[in-house]
Design a protein around this motif. Structure first.
Motif, PDB file in Angstrom:
ATOM      1  N   TYR A  96      -7.003  -2.080   2.343  1.00 24.61           N
ATOM      2  CA  TYR A  96      -7.186  -3.288   1.536  1.00 24.61           C
ATOM      3  C   TYR A  96      -6.769  -4.504   2.357  1.00 24.61           C
ATOM      4  O   TYR A  96      -5.668  -4.539   2.924  1.00 24.61           O
ATOM      5  CB  TYR A  96      -6.383  -3.200   0.254  1.00 24.61           C
ATOM      6  CG  TYR A  96      -7.011  -2.287  -0.764  1.00 24.61           C
ATOM      7  CD1 TYR A  96      -7.044  -0.905  -0.570  1.00 24.61           C
ATOM      8  CD2 TYR A  96      -7.607  -2.785  -1.925  1.00 24.61           C
ATOM      9  CE1 TYR A  96      -7.641  -0.056  -1.483  1.00 24.61           C
ATOM     10  CE2 TYR A  96      -8.202  -1.948  -2.858  1.00 24.61           C
ATOM     11  CZ  TYR A  96      -8.224  -0.589  -2.630  1.00 24.61           C
ATOM     12  OH  TYR A  96      -8.826   0.267  -3.548  1.00 24.61           O
ATOM     13  N   LEU A 115      -0.468   0.855  -8.189  1.00 22.56           N
ATOM     14  CA  LEU A 115       0.156   0.182  -7.049  1.00 22.56           C
ATOM     15  C   LEU A 115       0.006  -1.319  -7.238  1.00 22.56           C
ATOM     16  O   LEU A 115      -0.889  -1.762  -7.961  1.00 22.56           O
ATOM     17  CB  LEU A 115      -0.510   0.593  -5.726  1.00 22.56           C
ATOM     18  CG  LEU A 115      -0.194   1.965  -5.138  1.00 22.56           C
ATOM     19  CD1 LEU A 115      -1.093   2.216  -3.927  1.00 22.56           C
ATOM     20  CD2 LEU A 115       1.268   2.079  -4.741  1.00 22.56           C
ATOM     21  N   LEU A 164      -5.767   4.377 -10.764  1.00 21.82           N
ATOM     22  CA  LEU A 164      -6.380   4.583  -9.445  1.00 21.82           C
ATOM     23  C   LEU A 164      -7.122   5.909  -9.380  1.00 21.82           C
ATOM     24  O   LEU A 164      -6.718   6.907  -9.999  1.00 21.82           O
ATOM     25  CB  LEU A 164      -5.320   4.511  -8.354  1.00 21.82           C
ATOM     26  CG  LEU A 164      -4.900   3.084  -7.985  1.00 21.82           C
ATOM     27  CD1 LEU A 164      -3.536   3.086  -7.300  1.00 21.82           C
ATOM     28  CD2 LEU A 164      -5.945   2.451  -7.087  1.00 21.82           C
ATOM     29  N   THR A 196      -3.682  -3.209   4.390  1.00 24.83           N
ATOM     30  CA  THR A 196      -2.673  -2.247   3.945  1.00 24.83           C
ATOM     31  C   THR A 196      -3.406  -1.049   3.345  1.00 24.83           C
ATOM     32  O   THR A 196      -4.372  -1.206   2.597  1.00 24.83           O
ATOM     33  CB  THR A 196      -1.704  -2.901   2.929  1.00 24.83           C
ATOM     34  OG1 THR A 196      -0.674  -1.971   2.594  1.00 24.83           O
ATOM     35  CG2 THR A 196      -2.398  -3.373   1.668  1.00 24.83           C
ATOM     36  N   THR A 248      -9.481   4.928  -2.420  1.00 26.08           N
ATOM     37  CA  THR A 248      -8.834   5.070  -1.120  1.00 26.08           C
ATOM     38  C   THR A 248      -9.530   4.202  -0.084  1.00 26.08           C
ATOM     39  O   THR A 248     -10.748   4.302   0.112  1.00 26.08           O
ATOM     40  CB  THR A 248      -8.859   6.540  -0.667  1.00 26.08           C
ATOM     41  OG1 THR A 248      -8.064   7.320  -1.563  1.00 26.08           O
ATOM     42  CG2 THR A 248      -8.326   6.685   0.743  1.00 26.08           C
ATOM     43  N   GLY A 272       0.816  -1.197   0.000  1.00 25.19           N
ATOM     44  CA  GLY A 272       0.000   0.000   0.000  1.00 25.19           C
ATOM     45  C   GLY A 272       0.855   1.254   0.000  1.00 25.19           C
ATOM     46  O   GLY A 272       2.076   1.202   0.115  1.00 25.19           O
ATOM     47  N   VAL A 314      -4.274   2.129   1.124  1.00 27.44           N
ATOM     48  CA  VAL A 314      -4.071   2.734  -0.184  1.00 27.44           C
ATOM     49  C   VAL A 314      -4.751   4.104  -0.162  1.00 27.44           C
ATOM     50  O   VAL A 314      -5.951   4.203   0.119  1.00 27.44           O
ATOM     51  CB  VAL A 314      -4.667   1.864  -1.308  1.00 27.44           C
ATOM     52  CG1 VAL A 314      -4.626   2.608  -2.632  1.00 27.44           C
ATOM     53  CG2 VAL A 314      -3.914   0.540  -1.410  1.00 27.44           C
ATOM     54  N   THR A 315      -3.973   5.138  -0.445  1.00 27.73           N
ATOM     55  CA  THR A 315      -4.502   6.496  -0.480  1.00 27.73           C
ATOM     56  C   THR A 315      -4.240   7.088  -1.857  1.00 27.73           C
ATOM     57  O   THR A 315      -3.095   7.113  -2.310  1.00 27.73           O
ATOM     58  CB  THR A 315      -3.843   7.374   0.589  1.00 27.73           C
ATOM     59  OG1 THR A 315      -4.033   6.782   1.879  1.00 27.73           O
ATOM     60  CG2 THR A 315      -4.465   8.775   0.596  1.00 27.73           C
ATOM     61  N   ARG A 364     -11.851  -4.371   0.563  1.00 25.76           N
ATOM     62  CA  ARG A 364     -11.403  -3.058   1.006  1.00 25.76           C
ATOM     63  C   ARG A 364     -12.483  -2.394   1.862  1.00 25.76           C
ATOM     64  O   ARG A 364     -13.675  -2.711   1.747  1.00 25.76           O
ATOM     65  CB  ARG A 364     -11.050  -2.161  -0.183  1.00 25.76           C
ATOM     66  CG  ARG A 364     -12.234  -1.745  -1.046  1.00 25.76           C
ATOM     67  CD  ARG A 364     -11.751  -0.963  -2.262  1.00 25.76           C
ATOM     68  NE  ARG A 364     -12.862  -0.541  -3.123  1.00 25.76           N
ATOM     69  CZ  ARG A 364     -12.697   0.054  -4.297  1.00 25.76           C
ATOM     70  NH1 ARG A 364     -11.469   0.317  -4.759  1.00 25.76           N
ATOM     71  NH2 ARG A 364     -13.754   0.408  -5.021  1.00 25.76           N
ATOM     72  N   LEU A 420      -0.311  -4.687  -4.754  1.00 30.26           N
ATOM     73  CA  LEU A 420      -0.427  -5.264  -3.424  1.00 30.26           C
ATOM     74  C   LEU A 420      -0.085  -6.745  -3.480  1.00 30.26           C
ATOM     75  O   LEU A 420      -0.416  -7.428  -4.453  1.00 30.26           O
ATOM     76  CB  LEU A 420      -1.849  -5.091  -2.882  1.00 30.26           C
ATOM     77  CG  LEU A 420      -2.441  -3.681  -2.911  1.00 30.26           C
ATOM     78  CD1 LEU A 420      -3.836  -3.698  -2.285  1.00 30.26           C
ATOM     79  CD2 LEU A 420      -1.543  -2.688  -2.216  1.00 30.26           C
TER      80      LEU A 420
END
Length: 120
Positions: A92, A17, A84, A114, A89, A8, A116-117, A37, A19
């Motif tokens: 996850y 990203l 994304l 983790t 956001t 993340g 994710v932003t 998520r 993961l």
């Protein structure tokens, strides 16, 4: 048995990203694996899943942007997140239905999550 997720971070809208989540411990095999998520203030939702034979399923909101894969030899499930958007956001979580050594079935085994932003 435990699942450890990683990958993340903070990314700009349109970015990508990857993961990863690895299951470890006394594992015989793993059936379905997947990613869920949970966005701030919302419930947990399924993002993508993959069966032992590789059949995949995606939430409508991520289909065509995210790709789930697994390496059964390494007890690992991956999620490639492309294009994304801020609404992606969330924290996850990986999930797996695990058959432990000795035959014990451990469905819905969760990783720690983790973050994710995605910034606009």
């Amino acid at each position: 048995v435990q699942l450890q997720a990683s990958g993340g971070g903070l990314v700009q809208a349109g970015g990508s990203l990857r993961l990863s989540c690895t299951a470890s411990g006394s594992i015989s095999s793993i059936d379905d694996m997947g990613w869920h998520r949970q966005a701030p203030g919302k419930g947990r939702e399924l993002v993508a899943s993959i069966t032992r034979t590789g059949k995949t399923d995606y939430a409508d909101s991520v289909r065509g942007r995210f790709t789930i894969s697994r390496d059964s030899a390494k007890n690992t499930v991956n999620l490639q997140l492309n294009r994304l958007q801020p609404e992606d956001t969330a924290v996850y979580y990986c999930k797996a239905d695990i058959i432990a050594l000795g035959g014990h079935y451990l469905p819905n085994s969760w990783g720690q999550g983790t973050m994710v932003t995605v910034s606009s």
